[in-house]
Enzyme design. Sequence first.
Site, PDB file in Angstrom:
ATOM      1  N   ASP A  64      10.995 -16.491  -0.268  1.00 35.86           N
ATOM      2  CA  ASP A  64      10.663 -16.594   1.143  1.00 35.86           C
ATOM      3  C   ASP A  64      10.809 -15.196   1.755  1.00 35.86           C
ATOM      4  OD1 ASP A  64      10.062 -18.057   3.561  1.00 35.86           O
ATOM      5  OD2 ASP A  64      12.151 -17.739   4.114  1.00 35.86           O
ATOM      6  N   ASP A 108      10.843 -14.336   5.801  1.00 32.20           N
ATOM      7  CA  ASP A 108      11.682 -14.321   7.001  1.00 32.20           C
ATOM      8  C   ASP A 108      13.068 -14.868   6.686  1.00 32.20           C
ATOM      9  OD1 ASP A 108       9.802 -13.353   8.990  1.00 32.20           O
ATOM     10  OD2 ASP A 108       8.754 -15.259   8.751  1.00 32.20           O
ATOM     11  N   ASP A 131      16.199 -19.194   2.535  1.00 31.34           N
ATOM     12  CA  ASP A 131      17.317 -19.278   3.470  1.00 31.34           C
ATOM     13  C   ASP A 131      17.337 -20.586   4.234  1.00 31.34           C
ATOM     14  OD1 ASP A 131      14.946 -18.416   4.972  1.00 31.34           O
ATOM     15  OD2 ASP A 131      16.313 -18.221   6.667  1.00 31.34           O
TER      16      ASP A 131
END
Length: 350
Positions: A34, A36, A233
């Site tokens: 990922d 961001d 995250d």
Amino acid sequence: MSQSASGAAEGGPRVRPGSSTQALSAAYDTALLDLDGVVYAGGQAIAHAVDSLADAREAGMGLAYVTNNALRTPDAVAEHLCELGIPTEADDVITSAQAVARLISDQLPEGARVLVIGGEGLRVALRERGLEPVDSADDEPVAVVQGYGGPDMAWGRFAEACYAIAGGVPWFASNTDLTIPSARGIAPGNGAAVEVVRIATGAEPQIAGKPLPPMHRETILRTGAKRPLVVGDRLDTDIEGAFNGEVDSLLVLTGVTDGAQLLAAPPQHRPTYVDRDLRGVLTGQPEVTEEQDGFRCGGWTAAAGDERLELDGDGDAIDGLRALCAAAWTAAGDKGCELDAAKALARLGL
């Protein structure tokens, strides 16, 4: 390749983090990262990300960047990563715009007009699949697609979507992340904008992005990964997406998920591994063992009491968190843990 401990009861949910005697960069052929909250936040590289990814690449691990953010094109994302010091080609980037464009093209003929509520990333992805992006409900679109359009998205764009959907055309959404990390904090994501259209129309979109299968399918088709490791995250997108795709995952604590959310995670949100940041890709993962007095990892022992999680010992705080995960997840079984973890997490500084 060393086998990671499943951390799952026979035929049941994961009850503790897994372990690996090898560095994860050696145990898996491709990291599906990922962006961001993992590689960057607010456009700036997260601490240790650049060096960790360079070392993983040098160790032979393939790197692919998988994002639910449909705003930018793969070329633009790759250029940004290069500016941060992470050599990247456009083919290394997979976006939810690409996944939703494939989903639409599977249902509509080539050349079909699609009303775009979003940015350039969606337009490029639609053209790649032979579809024609348009800007107005008056352009006679046969579908609507909605993706993150940035913080300056005009309110009138949502009205255009509503007009077209009210006319009976199908509605697609790149993703439904309610929030997105920014340099100033957590901002509304595409999911918040989707809710605006849903409330106004009463319609339901077909969704492509993580954690749903169309995004995983797009990622595997484009990377050819055989032993992928999802690195993210967010529990409800990255980790659940790995769960749905039946692949292993690493949660890093550099984005939106904190220790309390991790401990309370239901089975589909429990990662295989957990670490502070992307340096975790370069190391093995310690085993969490069940002892007479609880679950041990490193110098820490955790147990589930009647009302709260108990923690004893000292050492690396992440080892303490891993032990707490085992205590919480075992106690919760196939639900989310509701035991108070505040005192234990405060002791770890998490």
